[in-house]
Write a protein that holds these residues in place. Structure first.
Motif, PDB file in Angstrom:
ATOM      1  N   GLU A 257       0.814  -1.216   0.000  1.00  0.00           N
ATOM      2  CA  GLU A 257       0.000   0.000   0.000  1.00  0.00           C
ATOM      3  C   GLU A 257       0.852   1.273   0.000  1.00  0.00           C
ATOM      4  OE1 GLU A 257      -3.443   2.220   2.722  1.00  0.00           O
ATOM      5  OE2 GLU A 257      -2.469   0.393   3.445  1.00  0.00           O
ATOM      6  N   GLU A 258       1.836   1.365   0.888  1.00  0.00           N
ATOM      7  CA  GLU A 258       2.615   2.585   0.996  1.00  0.00           C
ATOM      8  C   GLU A 258       3.422   2.846  -0.280  1.00  0.00           C
ATOM      9  OE1 GLU A 258       4.393   6.099   2.274  1.00  0.00           O
ATOM     10  OE2 GLU A 258       2.557   5.060   2.865  1.00  0.00           O
ATOM     11  N   GLY A 259       3.996   1.795  -0.855  1.00  0.00           N
ATOM     12  CA  GLY A 259       4.743   1.961  -2.106  1.00  0.00           C
ATOM     13  C   GLY A 259       3.842   2.445  -3.236  1.00  0.00           C
ATOM     14  N   MET A 260       2.603   1.928  -3.281  1.00  0.00           N
ATOM     15  CA  MET A 260       1.650   2.397  -4.291  1.00  0.00           C
ATOM     16  C   MET A 260       1.303   3.865  -4.077  1.00  0.00           C
ATOM     17  SD  MET A 260      -1.103  -0.639  -4.942  1.00  0.00           S
ATOM     18  CE  MET A 260      -0.811  -1.726  -3.551  1.00  0.00           C
ATOM     19  N   ARG A 261       1.074   4.235  -2.831  1.00  0.00           N
ATOM     20  CA  ARG A 261       0.728   5.627  -2.526  1.00  0.00           C
ATOM     21  C   ARG A 261       1.835   6.561  -2.997  1.00  0.00           C
ATOM     22  NH1 ARG A 261       1.439   9.667   1.017  1.00  0.00           N
ATOM     23  NH2 ARG A 261       3.171   8.564   2.027  1.00  0.00           N
ATOM     24  N   ARG A 262       3.076   6.217  -2.708  1.00  0.00           N
ATOM     25  CA  ARG A 262       4.200   7.056  -3.130  1.00  0.00           C
ATOM     26  C   ARG A 262       4.303   7.112  -4.657  1.00  0.00           C
ATOM     27  NH1 ARG A 262       9.095   5.070   0.942  1.00  0.00           N
ATOM     28  NH2 ARG A 262       7.888   5.216   2.899  1.00  0.00           N
ATOM     29  N   ALA A 263       4.069   5.971  -5.317  1.00  0.00           N
ATOM     30  CA  ALA A 263       4.161   5.935  -6.777  1.00  0.00           C
ATOM     31  C   ALA A 263       3.092   6.812  -7.422  1.00  0.00           C
ATOM     32  CB  ALA A 263       4.034   4.498  -7.271  1.00  0.00           C
ATOM     33  N   VAL A 264       1.875   6.743  -6.893  1.00  0.00           N
ATOM     34  CA  VAL A 264       0.786   7.556  -7.434  1.00  0.00           C
ATOM     35  C   VAL A 264       1.075   9.044  -7.208  1.00  0.00           C
ATOM     36  CG1 VAL A 264      -1.659   8.120  -7.255  1.00  0.00           C
ATOM     37  CG2 VAL A 264      -0.926   5.730  -7.199  1.00  0.00           C
ATOM     38  N   LEU A 265       1.496   9.405  -5.993  1.00  0.00           N
ATOM     39  CA  LEU A 265       1.818  10.794  -5.701  1.00  0.00           C
ATOM     40  C   LEU A 265       2.996  11.283  -6.539  1.00  0.00           C
ATOM     41  CD1 LEU A 265       1.444  10.856  -1.804  1.00  0.00           C
ATOM     42  CD2 LEU A 265      -0.125  11.821  -3.505  1.00  0.00           C
ATOM     43  N   GLY A 267       3.487  10.444  -9.607  1.00  0.00           N
ATOM     44  CA  GLY A 267       3.036  10.715 -10.969  1.00  0.00           C
ATOM     45  C   GLY A 267       3.180   9.600 -11.976  1.00  0.00           C
ATOM     46  N   VAL A 268       3.309   8.350 -11.528  1.00  0.00           N
ATOM     47  CA  VAL A 268       3.459   7.255 -12.485  1.00  0.00           C
ATOM     48  C   VAL A 268       2.194   7.101 -13.329  1.00  0.00           C
ATOM     49  CG1 VAL A 268       5.070   6.038 -10.976  1.00  0.00           C
ATOM     50  CG2 VAL A 268       2.621   5.436 -10.924  1.00  0.00           C
ATOM     51  N   THR A 269       2.339   6.490 -14.493  1.00  0.00           N
ATOM     52  CA  THR A 269       1.202   6.261 -15.390  1.00  0.00           C
ATOM     53  C   THR A 269       0.354   5.091 -14.924  1.00  0.00           C
ATOM     54  OG1 THR A 269       2.432   7.130 -17.289  1.00  0.00           O
ATOM     55  CG2 THR A 269       0.536   5.700 -17.771  1.00  0.00           C
ATOM     56  N   SER A 270       1.013   4.029 -14.451  1.00  0.00           N
ATOM     57  CA  SER A 270       0.257   2.821 -14.091  1.00  0.00           C
ATOM     58  C   SER A 270       0.863   2.121 -12.890  1.00  0.00           C
ATOM     59  CB  SER A 270       0.207   1.844 -15.274  1.00  0.00           C
ATOM     60  OG  SER A 270       1.505   1.385 -15.619  1.00  0.00           O
ATOM     61  N   ILE A 271      -0.026   1.470 -12.136  1.00  0.00           N
ATOM     62  CA  ILE A 271       0.372   0.578 -11.052  1.00  0.00           C
ATOM     63  C   ILE A 271       0.191  -0.851 -11.555  1.00  0.00           C
ATOM     64  CG2 ILE A 271      -0.242  -0.308  -8.760  1.00  0.00           C
ATOM     65  CD1 ILE A 271       1.088   2.406  -8.605  1.00  0.00           C
ATOM     66  N   GLU A 272       1.246  -1.636 -11.439  1.00  0.00           N
ATOM     67  CA  GLU A 272       1.227  -3.032 -11.883  1.00  0.00           C
ATOM     68  C   GLU A 272       1.091  -3.951 -10.665  1.00  0.00           C
ATOM     69  OE1 GLU A 272       1.768  -3.339 -15.443  1.00  0.00           O
ATOM     70  OE2 GLU A 272       1.666  -1.148 -15.260  1.00  0.00           O
ATOM     71  N   HIS A 273       0.201  -4.900 -10.723  1.00  0.00           N
ATOM     72  CA  HIS A 273      -0.084  -5.906  -9.683  1.00  0.00           C
ATOM     73  C   HIS A 273      -1.035  -5.352  -8.604  1.00  0.00           C
ATOM     74  CE1 HIS A 273       3.297  -7.682 -11.702  1.00  0.00           C
ATOM     75  NE2 HIS A 273       4.184  -6.921 -11.074  1.00  0.00           N
ATOM     76  N   GLY A 274      -0.564  -4.413  -7.800  1.00  0.00           N
ATOM     77  CA  GLY A 274      -1.432  -3.704  -6.856  1.00  0.00           C
ATOM     78  C   GLY A 274      -2.054  -4.553  -5.769  1.00  0.00           C
ATOM     79  N   THR A 275      -1.378  -5.565  -5.312  1.00  0.00           N
ATOM     80  CA  THR A 275      -1.989  -6.571  -4.444  1.00  0.00           C
ATOM     81  C   THR A 275      -2.701  -5.993  -3.226  1.00  0.00           C
ATOM     82  OG1 THR A 275      -0.232  -8.079  -5.121  1.00  0.00           O
ATOM     83  CG2 THR A 275      -1.569  -8.735  -3.226  1.00  0.00           C
ATOM     84  N   TYR A 276      -1.998  -5.181  -2.442  1.00  0.00           N
ATOM     85  CA  TYR A 276      -2.569  -4.661  -1.193  1.00  0.00           C
ATOM     86  C   TYR A 276      -3.157  -3.263  -1.378  1.00  0.00           C
ATOM     87  CZ  TYR A 276      -0.227  -8.601   1.050  1.00  0.00           C
ATOM     88  OH  TYR A 276       0.179  -9.863   1.417  1.00  0.00           O
ATOM     89  N   MET A 277      -3.752  -3.031  -2.518  1.00  0.00           N
ATOM     90  CA  MET A 277      -4.334  -1.731  -2.826  1.00  0.00           C
ATOM     91  C   MET A 277      -5.502  -1.431  -1.877  1.00  0.00           C
ATOM     92  SD  MET A 277      -5.862  -0.469  -6.505  1.00  0.00           S
ATOM     93  CE  MET A 277      -4.344  -0.885  -7.379  1.00  0.00           C
ATOM     94  N   SER A 278      -5.400  -0.340  -1.157  1.00  0.00           N
ATOM     95  CA  SER A 278      -6.445   0.042  -0.201  1.00  0.00           C
ATOM     96  C   SER A 278      -7.457   0.976  -0.869  1.00  0.00           C
ATOM     97  CB  SER A 278      -5.821   0.761   0.993  1.00  0.00           C
ATOM     98  OG  SER A 278      -5.236   1.990   0.563  1.00  0.00           O
ATOM     99  N   ASP A 279      -8.555   1.227  -0.167  1.00  0.00           N
ATOM    100  CA  ASP A 279      -9.543   2.174  -0.668  1.00  0.00           C
ATOM    101  C   ASP A 279      -8.922   3.559  -0.843  1.00  0.00           C
ATOM    102  OD1 ASP A 279     -11.344   0.118  -0.555  1.00  0.00           O
ATOM    103  OD2 ASP A 279     -12.491   0.894   1.146  1.00  0.00           O
ATOM    104  N   GLU A 280      -8.022   3.923   0.069  1.00  0.00           N
ATOM    105  CA  GLU A 280      -7.359   5.225  -0.015  1.00  0.00           C
ATOM    106  C   GLU A 280      -6.493   5.319  -1.269  1.00  0.00           C
ATOM    107  OE1 GLU A 280      -5.798   9.047   0.762  1.00  0.00           O
ATOM    108  OE2 GLU A 280      -7.649   7.997   1.305  1.00  0.00           O
ATOM    109  N   VAL A 281      -5.770   4.253  -1.567  1.00  0.00           N
ATOM    110  CA  VAL A 281      -4.941   4.247  -2.778  1.00  0.00           C
ATOM    111  C   VAL A 281      -5.832   4.320  -4.018  1.00  0.00           C
ATOM    112  CG1 VAL A 281      -3.393   2.841  -4.189  1.00  0.00           C
ATOM    113  CG2 VAL A 281      -2.957   3.092  -1.743  1.00  0.00           C
ATOM    114  N   MET A 282      -6.945   3.600  -3.999  1.00  0.00           N
ATOM    115  CA  MET A 282      -7.872   3.666  -5.135  1.00  0.00           C
ATOM    116  C   MET A 282      -8.399   5.082  -5.329  1.00  0.00           C
ATOM    117  SD  MET A 282     -10.040   0.114  -4.749  1.00  0.00           S
ATOM    118  CE  MET A 282      -9.192  -1.459  -4.543  1.00  0.00           C
TER     119      MET A 282
END
Length: 430
Positions: A257-265, A267-282
Motif C-alpha cells: 500500500e505505501e509503495g503504491m501511494r508514493r508511486a501515485v503521488l 506521478g506514475v502512469t500505471s500501477i502493476e499488480h497492486g496486491t494490497y491496494m487500499s480504498d485510499e490508494v484507489m
C-alpha cells in the motif's frame, strides 16, 4: 551478443506471411466495437498497405471486389490485443534462478524469439515488455522483419533501489558481490534523486520506450519482503519528471500500500499488480488518473506453483503463496471502485502464449467481458499514449484478431484465436 543471437535465430524462426501491401477484405461474422464495448453484426474490414482502409456493414461485395477475401463468418473480429505487462526474455521455472548464472544472453535471446511468436499467434499484436535487456533488441528485430512477434514497447532494465525487486545482485554471495561491485544507475539501481535521473537517462541511451520502476518488493526476487516500499516520493518524482523529458511514461511494479501511494503521488502512469491496494490508494488513483494493470494470471500462477516443493526458492515461496492469491480479489474491488483498468499478465512468470487466459480471470473477478476486451484494446492504447491502434476504424493500424463465436457472450472463446493480422500481414488464419 544479443543482436547476433537474434540475427541467427531469424533464419529458424521467420515464417512466411501474406504481404502487408496486398489489399484484403475481412468478412467478419461479428465485429467488436471497442469504443462502445458492443458486438455488432456482420461487417467487412478493408485493408491496404498495413492500414484499415474502411469498415463496411454487411458483406460489402462491391467494396471487396479485387481483394483477397478472408471468410471469417462465424467469428467475431476484434482489434488486435495488447498485453501491457510481459517479459519476453524469460519464462519462470524451477531452474530459473540458476540459469541466470549458467546461461548467456545468447541463450535467452534465442528463447525470446519463440516466446514472441507464441504471443503474436495468441492474438497479441502489441506488448509492453516491462523489464529485460533483450527486449529492445527483440523489438528491433521484429520491426526489421527478421522474426515474427508483436509490436514491442520495451522498458529495458527495470529501475530499482539497492536490495530492491530489480537489484540484479540479490542473492549473490560475497565473492561475486565484491568481484562485481555494487550496481548503480547504469545497472538500474538508484539511491537518490540524482541517481534516479541518471538511471532514466541511461535507459534512454539504451533505447528504451517506457520506464519501469519497482516501487515495492516483489514476489519472485531473491529477497524477503514482497511489499515493502522501496522508493521515496522524491525519487519517484525524479524518475517521472526525467522520463517526461524523453517522452516516456512510467509503470510502477507495486504490491504494498505505501509503495503504491508514493508511486501515485510521484506521478506514475500505471500501477502493476497492486496486491494490497487500499480504498485510499484507489481514491488517489482516481484523483490522479492512474491506471491499474492487475496481472491476475501471474498471481494465480505463482500461488499454484508455490504448493510444489522445489519450484521456488524457500525465500520466495511464502511470498508467492501469500501475495499471488490476492490479486484477483484486488482487481474485483478496483473495478467496483471505478479505477481505470487495463490488460496485463506479467507473462514470463507463466508460459508465453497463454496470455488470453487473463480475460477469463478478469471476468471471474466480476469485470464484464466487454470491459475486459476494451482493457486489451482501446484502454491499452490509452495507457501507451497512442491513437493509431486499439479500434477497428479507417486509418488505424490493420491489427485484427478473430475468435469463433461471440467472446462477450462466452469469454472463453478468446482461448481459440483463429485469425491474427498485424499491420496488414496475416500470421494466422482459419
Amino acid at each position: 551478443m544479443t543482436r547476433l543471437a537474434l540475427a541467427l535465430a531469424a533464419a529458424l524462426a521467420a515464417s512466411p506471411v501474406f504481404a502487408a501491401d496486398a489489399p484484403v477484405a475481412l468478412r467478419c461474422g461479428k465485429l467488436f466495437d471497442a469504443r462502445s464495448g458492443k458486438v455488432l453484426g456482420p461487417h467487412t474490414v478493408l485493408v491496404r498497405d498495413g492500414k484499415i482502409e474502411g469498415v463496411v456493414a454487411g458483406t460489402a461485395a462491391e467494396a471487396a471486389a479485387g481483394r483477397e477475401t478472408v471468410d471469417l463468418g462465424g467469428h467475431t473480429c476484434t482489434p488486435g490485443w495488447t498485453d501491457l505487462h510481459v517479459h519476453l526474455g524469460s519464462q519462470s521455472g524451477p531452474q530459473s534462478y540458476s540459469e541466470g548464472f549458467r546461461l548467456d544472453e545468447v541463450d535467452f535471446a534465442f528463447r525470446s524469439v519463440g516466446y514472441a511468436k507464441k504471443t503474436l499467434l495468441a492474438g497479441f499484436t502489441s506488448v509492453r515488455d516491462l523489464g529485460g535487456e533483450i527486449a529492445p533488441h527483440l523489438r528491433d528485430a521484429i520491426n526489421q522483419g527478421l522474426v515474427d512477434g508483436p509490436r514491442i514497447w520495451a522498458a529495458g532494465k527495470s529501475i530499482a533501489t539497492t536490495g530492491g525487486h530489480a537489484d540484479p545482485t540479490n542473492g549473490w554471495n560475497d565473492m561475486l558481490s565484491h568481484l562485481i561491485g555494487p550496481p548503480g544507475p547504469t545497472e538500474g539501481v538508484i539511491n537518490s534523486v540524482d541517481d534516479a535521473r541518471q538511471a532514466v537517462r541511461q535507459r534512454y541511451k539504451d533505447g528504451s520506450d517506457v520506464i519501469k520502476i519497482t516501487a515495492t518488493g516483489g514476489v519472485l526476487s531473491y529477497a524477503k519482503s514482497g511489499d515493502a516500499p522501496q522508493f521515496t516520493v522524491d525519487e519517484v518524482k525524479a524518475v517521472v519528471e526525467t522520463a517526461k523529458d524523453y517522452g516516456y511514461k512510467v509503470a510502477a511494479h507495486a504490491h504494498g500500500e505505501e509503495g503504491m501511494r508514493r508511486a501515485v503521488l510521484g506521478g506514475v502512469t500505471s500501477i502493476e499488480h497492486g496486491t494490497y491496494m487500499s480504498d485510499e490508494v484507489m481514491r488517489l488513483m482516481k484523483q490522479h488518473g492512474t491506471w491499474y494493470v492487475p496481472t491476475i494470471y501471474a498471481g494465480r500462477f505463482v500461488a499454484d506453483k508455490a504448493k510444489i516443493d522445489g519450484y521456488f526458492p524457500e525465500v520466495v515461496r511464502p511470498k508467492a503463496q501469500r501475495i499471488g492469491a490476492l490479486i484477483q480479489d484486488t482487481a474485483a474491488r478496483a473495478y467496483q471502485h471505478g479505477v481505470k483498468i487495463a490488460f496485463g499478465t506479467d507473462m514470463g512468470v507463466g508460459p508465453h502464449g497463454d496470455n488470453a487466459r487473463e480475460f477469463v480471470y478478469m471476468v471471474e473477478a466480476g469485470i464484464p467481458a466487454a470491459a475486459a476486451l476494451q482493457a486489451a484494446t482501446i484502454r491499452a492504447a490509452e495507457v501507451l499514449g497512442v491513437d493509431d491502434q486499439g479500434v477497428i476504424e479507417a486509418g488505424k493500424r490493420a491489427d485484427v484478431v478473430a475468435v469463433p463465436g461471440d467472446p462477450v457472450a462466452d469469454i472463453a472463446r478468446v482461448l481459440e484465436v483463429a485469425f491474427v493480422m498485424k499491420d496488414g500481414r496475416i500470421y494466422k488464419r482459419p
